[in-house]
Design a protein around this motif. Structure first.
Motif, PDB file in Angstrom:
ATOM      1  N   ALA A 128     -11.510   2.875  31.036  1.00  0.00           N
ATOM      2  CA  ALA A 128     -12.423   1.776  31.361  1.00  0.00           C
ATOM      3  C   ALA A 128     -13.874   2.234  31.277  1.00  0.00           C
ATOM      4  O   ALA A 128     -14.749   1.500  30.798  1.00  0.00           O
ATOM      5  CB  ALA A 128     -12.110   1.227  32.745  1.00  0.00           C
ATOM      6  N   VAL A 129     -14.151   3.443  31.750  1.00  0.00           N
ATOM      7  CA  VAL A 129     -15.519   3.969  31.705  1.00  0.00           C
ATOM      8  C   VAL A 129     -15.984   4.104  30.262  1.00  0.00           C
ATOM      9  O   VAL A 129     -17.106   3.698  29.915  1.00  0.00           O
ATOM     10  CB  VAL A 129     -15.603   5.321  32.445  1.00  0.00           C
ATOM     11  CG1 VAL A 129     -16.941   6.008  32.168  1.00  0.00           C
ATOM     12  CG2 VAL A 129     -15.425   5.110  33.947  1.00  0.00           C
ATOM     13  N   GLU A 130     -15.145   4.653  29.393  1.00  0.00           N
ATOM     14  CA  GLU A 130     -15.498   4.759  27.974  1.00  0.00           C
ATOM     15  C   GLU A 130     -15.669   3.373  27.363  1.00  0.00           C
ATOM     16  O   GLU A 130     -16.621   3.115  26.615  1.00  0.00           O
ATOM     17  CB  GLU A 130     -14.407   5.514  27.222  1.00  0.00           C
ATOM     18  CG  GLU A 130     -14.291   6.983  27.563  1.00  0.00           C
ATOM     19  CD  GLU A 130     -13.074   7.625  26.928  1.00  0.00           C
ATOM     20  OE1 GLU A 130     -13.206   8.744  26.406  1.00  0.00           O
ATOM     21  OE2 GLU A 130     -11.982   7.006  26.942  1.00  0.00           O
ATOM     22  N   GLY A 131     -14.740   2.476  27.687  1.00  0.00           N
ATOM     23  CA  GLY A 131     -14.784   1.140  27.120  1.00  0.00           C
ATOM     24  C   GLY A 131     -16.022   0.365  27.498  1.00  0.00           C
ATOM     25  O   GLY A 131     -16.562  -0.410  26.689  1.00  0.00           O
ATOM     26  N   ALA A 132     -16.514   0.575  28.719  1.00  0.00           N
ATOM     27  CA  ALA A 132     -17.694  -0.153  29.183  1.00  0.00           C
ATOM     28  C   ALA A 132     -18.961   0.273  28.465  1.00  0.00           C
ATOM     29  O   ALA A 132     -19.999  -0.382  28.598  1.00  0.00           O
ATOM     30  CB  ALA A 132     -17.859   0.040  30.687  1.00  0.00           C
ATOM     31  N   CYS A 133     -18.915   1.352  27.698  1.00  0.00           N
ATOM     32  CA  CYS A 133     -20.084   1.830  26.951  1.00  0.00           C
ATOM     33  C   CYS A 133     -20.164   1.254  25.535  1.00  0.00           C
ATOM     34  O   CYS A 133     -21.152   1.481  24.834  1.00  0.00           O
ATOM     35  CB  CYS A 133     -20.046   3.355  26.857  1.00  0.00           C
ATOM     36  SG  CYS A 133     -20.043   4.221  28.429  1.00  0.00           S
ATOM     37  N   ILE A 134     -19.140   0.530  25.124  1.00  0.00           N
ATOM     38  CA  ILE A 134     -19.030   0.140  23.717  1.00  0.00           C
ATOM     39  C   ILE A 134     -19.655  -1.208  23.365  1.00  0.00           C
ATOM     40  O   ILE A 134     -20.380  -1.316  22.362  1.00  0.00           O
ATOM     41  CB  ILE A 134     -17.542   0.172  23.286  1.00  0.00           C
ATOM     42  CG1 ILE A 134     -17.069   1.633  23.234  1.00  0.00           C
ATOM     43  CG2 ILE A 134     -17.323  -0.508  21.929  1.00  0.00           C
ATOM     44  CD1 ILE A 134     -15.586   1.783  22.969  1.00  0.00           C
ATOM     45  N   PRO A 135     -19.434  -2.289  24.132  1.00  0.00           N
ATOM     46  CA  PRO A 135     -19.819  -3.621  23.646  1.00  0.00           C
ATOM     47  C   PRO A 135     -21.294  -3.802  23.322  1.00  0.00           C
ATOM     48  O   PRO A 135     -21.641  -4.598  22.443  1.00  0.00           O
ATOM     49  CB  PRO A 135     -19.396  -4.543  24.796  1.00  0.00           C
ATOM     50  CG  PRO A 135     -18.323  -3.795  25.518  1.00  0.00           C
ATOM     51  CD  PRO A 135     -18.721  -2.362  25.428  1.00  0.00           C
ATOM     52  N   ILE A 136     -22.172  -3.095  24.020  1.00  0.00           N
ATOM     53  CA  ILE A 136     -23.599  -3.214  23.713  1.00  0.00           C
ATOM     54  C   ILE A 136     -24.130  -1.922  23.111  1.00  0.00           C
ATOM     55  O   ILE A 136     -24.680  -1.921  22.001  1.00  0.00           O
ATOM     56  CB  ILE A 136     -24.415  -3.591  24.969  1.00  0.00           C
ATOM     57  CG1 ILE A 136     -24.062  -5.009  25.414  1.00  0.00           C
ATOM     58  CG2 ILE A 136     -25.911  -3.489  24.676  1.00  0.00           C
ATOM     59  CD1 ILE A 136     -24.794  -5.465  26.643  1.00  0.00           C
TER      60      ILE A 136
END
Length: 339
Positions: A128-136
């Motif tokens: 989740a931490v890695e994923g939260a860095c991707i969309p923007i």
């Protein structure tokens, strides 16, 4: 079984007026939102604070954004689908996702509603931490490199000399990795002295301390001029870039455009200039999120995380972001908060 959003309360962080910085954030309990048509209700697992979040608090979008107060900020998040609104498809409860929720935001809360069209399934190999860095952050880096004409696959277009400014920031760390991925570009990066080894480790061929004369001149030890610049920093005038661009022409993609830079960009467009400034308007695409998730899953790129805060200390992460000294991304970790 009643809808999860029918009567439950949740913890959230919000502000009720422009200004105030970290001290203007308030910890509150509010009702869990209900997903509307085409939306997903998501249990937030991690959210990423971006400069745009606190710039809206400062009034950069005034009077249009935020659209109303009180306002729960942060639009880059990862979590688990809890409920689908009418017409939402492609997901089901229990799915792990990443999403960008702009301009509605809502990430600094235990639950948020996001448009299904702005969400992507997150594979179990990506946290989740890695994923939260991707969309923007990662998606902005990808879009900036494409706008600058930098091929991102082996053999995709000619080799280019690529410059990334503020390369140790959230977007910059991804831009360096993505530009290096193809293997045939020469990547120069500027950052503070303490992060030179970091950006070299991410793939930069040359790393420049922006406080030195070479860093100010945007020229590495090889003396190469740049074909493409991903400009993540603020405050550089066009006059600083022009002599550093290739004589045959070059593109500076400005991630933080101001009125003056937009005026310069229009002039370059009207004059068909070989050396051009191009303001970037970010619009995250679902297919880009999927592609970036795949690169993270394969270990080809990684998220650089400066610090993680529980929701109860989100104001500390907000202040760290406002300081301008973060290396990589600042995360509010809801899972850590619950433990």
């Amino acid at each position: 079984m009643p809808s999860p959003s029918s009567s439950r309360m949740m913890r959230a962080v919000q502000y009720d007026k422009y200004g105030g910085g970290a001290e203007g954030l308030k910890h509150v309990e509010v009702p869990v939102p209900s997903p509307k048509t085409g939306e997903l209700l998501v249990r937030v697992e991690a959210a990423s604070i971006n400069p745009l979040d606190w710039k809206f608090q400062k009034g950069v979008g005034r009077p249009f954004l935020p659209s109303k107060f009180p306002f729960i900020p942060v639009c880059e998040l990862a979590g688990e689908v809890v409920e689908l609104g009418a017409g939402a498809s492609g997901f089901r409860p229990g799915d792990k996702i990443i999403a960008v929720n702009f301009p509605g935001s809502g990430g600094l809360a235990e639950y948020a509603v996001v448009s299904a069209s702005n969400a992507a399934l997150r594979p179990p190999e990506v946290s989740a931490v890695e994923g939260a860095c991707i969309p923007i952050a990662a998606a902005t880096a990808l879009m900036a490199l494409r706008t600058a004409g930098v091929g991102l696959d082996a053999g995709d277009g000619p080799a280019k000399n690529v410059l990334v400014t503020a390369a140790s920031g959230g977007v910059g760390t991804f831009a360096v990795q993505l530009a290096s991925l193809a293997g045939h570009h020469h990547v120069t990066a500027t950052c503070g002295a303490r992060n030179l080894d970091l950006v070299r480790g991410l793939g930069a061929d040359d790393a420049l301390d922006y406080c030195t004369s070479d860093g100010t001149a945007l020229r590495g030890p090889s003396g190469r001029k740049h074909d493409a610049v991903v400009h993540c920093a603020e405050g550089f005038p066009w006059s600083a870039f022009k002599p550093a661009l290739a004589d045959a022409g070059g593109v500076v993609v400005d991630l933080t455009p101001r009125i003056a830079s937009v005026a310069v960009a229009v002039l370059h467009w009207l004059c068909f200039s070989k050396k051009r400034l191009v303001p970037l308007i970010v619009s995250t695409k679902k297919q880009d999120m999927h592609a970036l998730l795949g690169l993270v899953m394969q270990g080809k790129i990684r998220a650089v995380v400066d610090s993680r805060y529980p929701l109860s200390r989100a104001h500390e992460g907000w202040a760290k972001s406002m300081s301008g000294h973060a290396t990589g991304k600042i995360i509010v970790d809801m899972v850590e908060d619950a433990e």
